[in-house]
Structures are given as C-alpha cells and as structure tokens.
Design an enzyme around this catalytic site. Structure first.
Site, PDB file in Angstrom:
ATOM      1  N   LYS A 106       0.811  -1.235   0.000  1.00  0.00           N
ATOM      2  CA  LYS A 106       0.000   0.000   0.000  1.00  0.00           C
ATOM      3  C   LYS A 106       0.836   1.273   0.000  1.00  0.00           C
ATOM      4  O   LYS A 106       0.625   2.170   0.831  1.00  0.00           O
ATOM      5  CB  LYS A 106      -0.947   0.012   1.198  1.00  0.00           C
ATOM      6  CG  LYS A 106      -1.987  -1.089   1.161  1.00  0.00           C
ATOM      7  CD  LYS A 106      -3.045  -0.883   2.221  1.00  0.00           C
ATOM      8  CE  LYS A 106      -4.004  -2.035   2.340  1.00  0.00           C
ATOM      9  NZ  LYS A 106      -3.396  -3.286   2.845  1.00  0.00           N
TER      10      LYS A 106
HETATM   11  O1  LIG Z   1      -9.349  -2.687   1.890  1.00  0.00           O
HETATM   12  C1  LIG Z   1      -8.499  -3.457   2.312  1.00  0.00           C
HETATM   13  C2  LIG Z   1      -7.249  -3.570   1.720  1.00  0.00           C
HETATM   14  C3  LIG Z   1      -6.385  -4.515   2.188  1.00  0.00           C
HETATM   15  N1  LIG Z   1      -6.698  -5.317   3.228  1.00  0.00           N
HETATM   16  C4  LIG Z   1      -5.712  -6.323   3.655  1.00  0.00           C
HETATM   17  O2  LIG Z   1      -6.266  -7.628   3.478  1.00  0.00           O
HETATM   18  C5  LIG Z   1      -5.908  -8.462   4.566  1.00  0.00           C
HETATM   19  C6  LIG Z   1      -7.161  -8.867   5.309  1.00  0.00           C
HETATM   20  O3  LIG Z   1      -6.868  -9.782   6.327  1.00  0.00           O
HETATM   21  P1  LIG Z   1      -8.011 -10.709   7.020  1.00  0.00           P
HETATM   22  O4  LIG Z   1      -7.278 -11.405   8.098  1.00  0.00           O
HETATM   23  O5  LIG Z   1      -8.543 -11.640   5.968  1.00  0.00           O
HETATM   24  O6  LIG Z   1      -9.045  -9.790   7.528  1.00  0.00           O
HETATM   25  C7  LIG Z   1      -4.928  -7.659   5.417  1.00  0.00           C
HETATM   26  O7  LIG Z   1      -3.631  -7.959   4.949  1.00  0.00           O
HETATM   27  C8  LIG Z   1      -5.256  -6.225   5.093  1.00  0.00           C
HETATM   28  O8  LIG Z   1      -4.153  -5.380   5.150  1.00  0.00           O
HETATM   29  C9  LIG Z   1      -7.918  -5.198   3.819  1.00  0.00           C
HETATM   30  O9  LIG Z   1      -8.248  -5.906   4.789  1.00  0.00           O
HETATM   31  N2  LIG Z   1      -8.799  -4.266   3.341  1.00  0.00           N
END
Ligand SMILES: O=c1ccn([C@@H]2O[C@H](COP(=O)(O)O)[C@@H](O)[C@H]2O)c(=O)[nH]1
Length: 306
Positions: A106
């Site tokens: 990001k």
């Molecule tokens: O909008 C967003 C963008 C990135 N993420 C990322 O995805 C994973 C989500 O992790 P979970 O454990 O499945 O909740 C995490 O790496 C975030 O940085 C997001 O959640 N939302």
C-alpha cells in the site's frame, strides 16, 4: 503478461481465492515457536524464523489449489531486518512453488519517491504485483505504471477499501460522483494501458468484500480491471457478498482471506478436527471450503438469472 498469467492460474485451479500470509506470532503453533526460539532465541531472529517456517507449511499445503498468495508487509516490518528477510524468503518460496505473489505494501508518495518504492518491489523477481494507495493523486502512481509495463508486473490500486470507516473519505460526494467512483474512473482509464490478451488488465483495483453494492457499481466502471477483494472471512464478508466483484464470466476478481485461513486450526469449526501440528491441513481445508462457497455462489447466480 501478469493479468493473463493470473487469469490462467485462476482457471486452471478453478479457484479465485488468495491466501493472505499475515502471520501473527501469538497464533503460530507452539511447537514451531519452540523450535525456532531454541535455535535463535526469543528475539526478532527467532520470531522471523518461526514465521518463515509457518508460512512454508501453509504454502506447501495450498500451492496446488490456489493461484496466488498475498503477503502483508506490516507483519514482517515489525521485526526489522529479520522480518524483512522472512518476507522476501516467503515470497521466494511461494514463487518457487509456482504461486503468483502479491506484496500488500500500500505505498503512496510523491512521484520521485514512488519511483523508489516501485523499483524496490516491481524489479524484484519474487514479487508479481503490489498494492498502492492512489489518494495522493494520479501523478503519484505514474512510476508504478511505467514499471508494470517495463517489468511485466501487476498493480492493485486501492479504490474502495474493506474497513468500516472507508466511507468517511471514499464515499464523500463530489459533483462527479463519490470519491471512490472518481478513483475508479481514473483506474479504468489507466488500466487500458496494460490490457492482456484475455481482456483483463494488469492494473487492477482493491475493492472490499464488505461493500457489496459499491462492488456492483465498480464492476461496471472498471470492466477490465481485476479486483483484489479483501474482507472475506474474518472481516465478515461471505461468498454472497463477493459475487458482485466478478463479471458475467465469473472472472475478474480474486478474493483474499488471511486470518481465517492461516489460523484455521484455532477456529471453532476446525479446532476439534486438526491439532496445532496439522495447522497447514486446516488451512487447506478452510481454503477448499472457501473455494466451494464461491463456486456455489456462481452457480446460484446463474440459476437465479435463468
Ligand atoms: O481494503 C483493504 C485492503 C487490504 N486489506 C488487507 O487484506 C488483509 C485482510 O486480512 P483478514 O485477516 O482476511 O481480515 C490484510 O492484509 C489487510 O491489510 C484489507 O483488509 N482491506
């Protein structure tokens, strides 16, 4: 081309899910931590070794069923140089196993600085794609676009994020629609520069699984962008919620789940089936369940449309 490779991998595995490698040391099985700490100590080196060993187990258990992994750099940065080493070793290992590797970094900064970030990741042979934050403006994403084309890599640009508070800025209304719609128009324009032979672009968008209605709008605005869809599982989104991210061919999106998959062995559902020694099998079971749920949602959509 990145987008062609990703679409081929999704089709080959009949699976649009991505495993998120977001290792939280407190959730890593004790036997892994014990072995790593005995060898290196309970310090950044020992923790990073435990993380790498854990990731390797997950990758070995899922590489034949998923097209890609997404590695969230925050979980590695926290352990300094040792953590960063674990991040790159994980990326290399996943790549060796034939997976597409997305680095969730990001990044976002003025163009001169973005050039450095862009080269740092997109020149690296173990990384296929990165996530970037476009909210500093179009000029700040130009270096990444150049490198996507030069090194044949992928880019996922934050458009509508999955977090509960994303609306406070992204849903603000302007004379030409919401802020996130305006970002989507920009992504659509840029994505045309990197379209592959299958009609999808190597420049895609991040669209949260938690915003079903917004996803429907965004799918129309960015027809050739591949959506990277986080928010499934631990953040509450289901297969029904992500369906609008896919086009009528059931393609054009990859759905990420991190915690729910990699720590499945600790969940209510799997904890009586798999021991901590079987953490990787539990992750595989969870990912196959997710795949089944999403493929069922495709069938249901087609059935309803008939
Ligand atoms: O909008 C967003 C963008 C990135 N993420 C990322 O995805 C994973 C989500 O992790 P979970 O454990 O499945 O909740 C995490 O790496 C975030 O940085 C997001 O959640 N939302």
């Amino acid at each position: 081309m990145f987008s062609d490779n990703l679409i081929h991998a999704i089709k080959f595995k009949n699976n649009p899910t991505v495993v998120g490698l977001d290792p939280r040391i407190e959730n890593i099985p004790e036997f892994i931590k014990k072995a790593a700490f005995n060898k290196y100590g309970n310090n950044t080196k020992g923790i990073s070794e435990a993380i790498y060993y854990f990731n390797k187990g997950i990758v070995d258990a899922v590489f034949d069923v998923v097209p890609a992994v997404k590695i969230q750099i925050a979980f590695y940065e926290i352990y300094g140089a040792d953590g960063i080493e674990a991040f790159y070793k994980t990326a290399e290992y996943a790549k060796e196993k034939g997976l597409i590797v997305i680095a969730d970094v990001k990044r976002g900064d003025i163009a001169d600085v973005a050039e450095m970030y862009s080269k740092a990741y997109l020149q690296n042979p173990s990384i296929d794609a990165i996530t970037i934050n476009p909210y500093m403006g179009e000029d700040t994403i130009t270096p990444y676009i150049r490198d996507v084309l030069e090194y044949d890599k992928g880019l996922f640009i934050l458009v509508k994020t999955s977090n509960a508070g994303s609306g406070t800025i992204q849903n603000l209304k302007t004379v030409s629609g919401t802020v996130y719609e305006n970002v989507a128009y920009m992504v659509d324009k840029i994505s045309k520069l990197a379209e592959g032979s299958l009609g999808y672009s190597s420049i895609g968008a991040v669209v949260g699984a938690t915003y079903k209605e917004e996803a429907k709008i965004l799918r129309k605005i960015m027809p050739s962008a591949i959506f990277l869809v986080p928010g499934y599982g631990a953040q509450g989104a289901t297969a029904e919620d992500v369906i609008n991210c896919f086009d009528e061919n059931n393609l054009g999106a990859i759905v990420n789940s991190s915690r729910k998959v990699i720590f499945a062995y600790k969940s209510q559902y799997w904890k009586d089936v798999y021991s901590e020694y079987e953490f990787a099998q539990a992750a595989r079971a969870e990912v196959l369940l997710m795949m089944g749920m999403i493929n069922n949602a495709f069938l249901k959509r087609r059935y309803i449309a008939c």
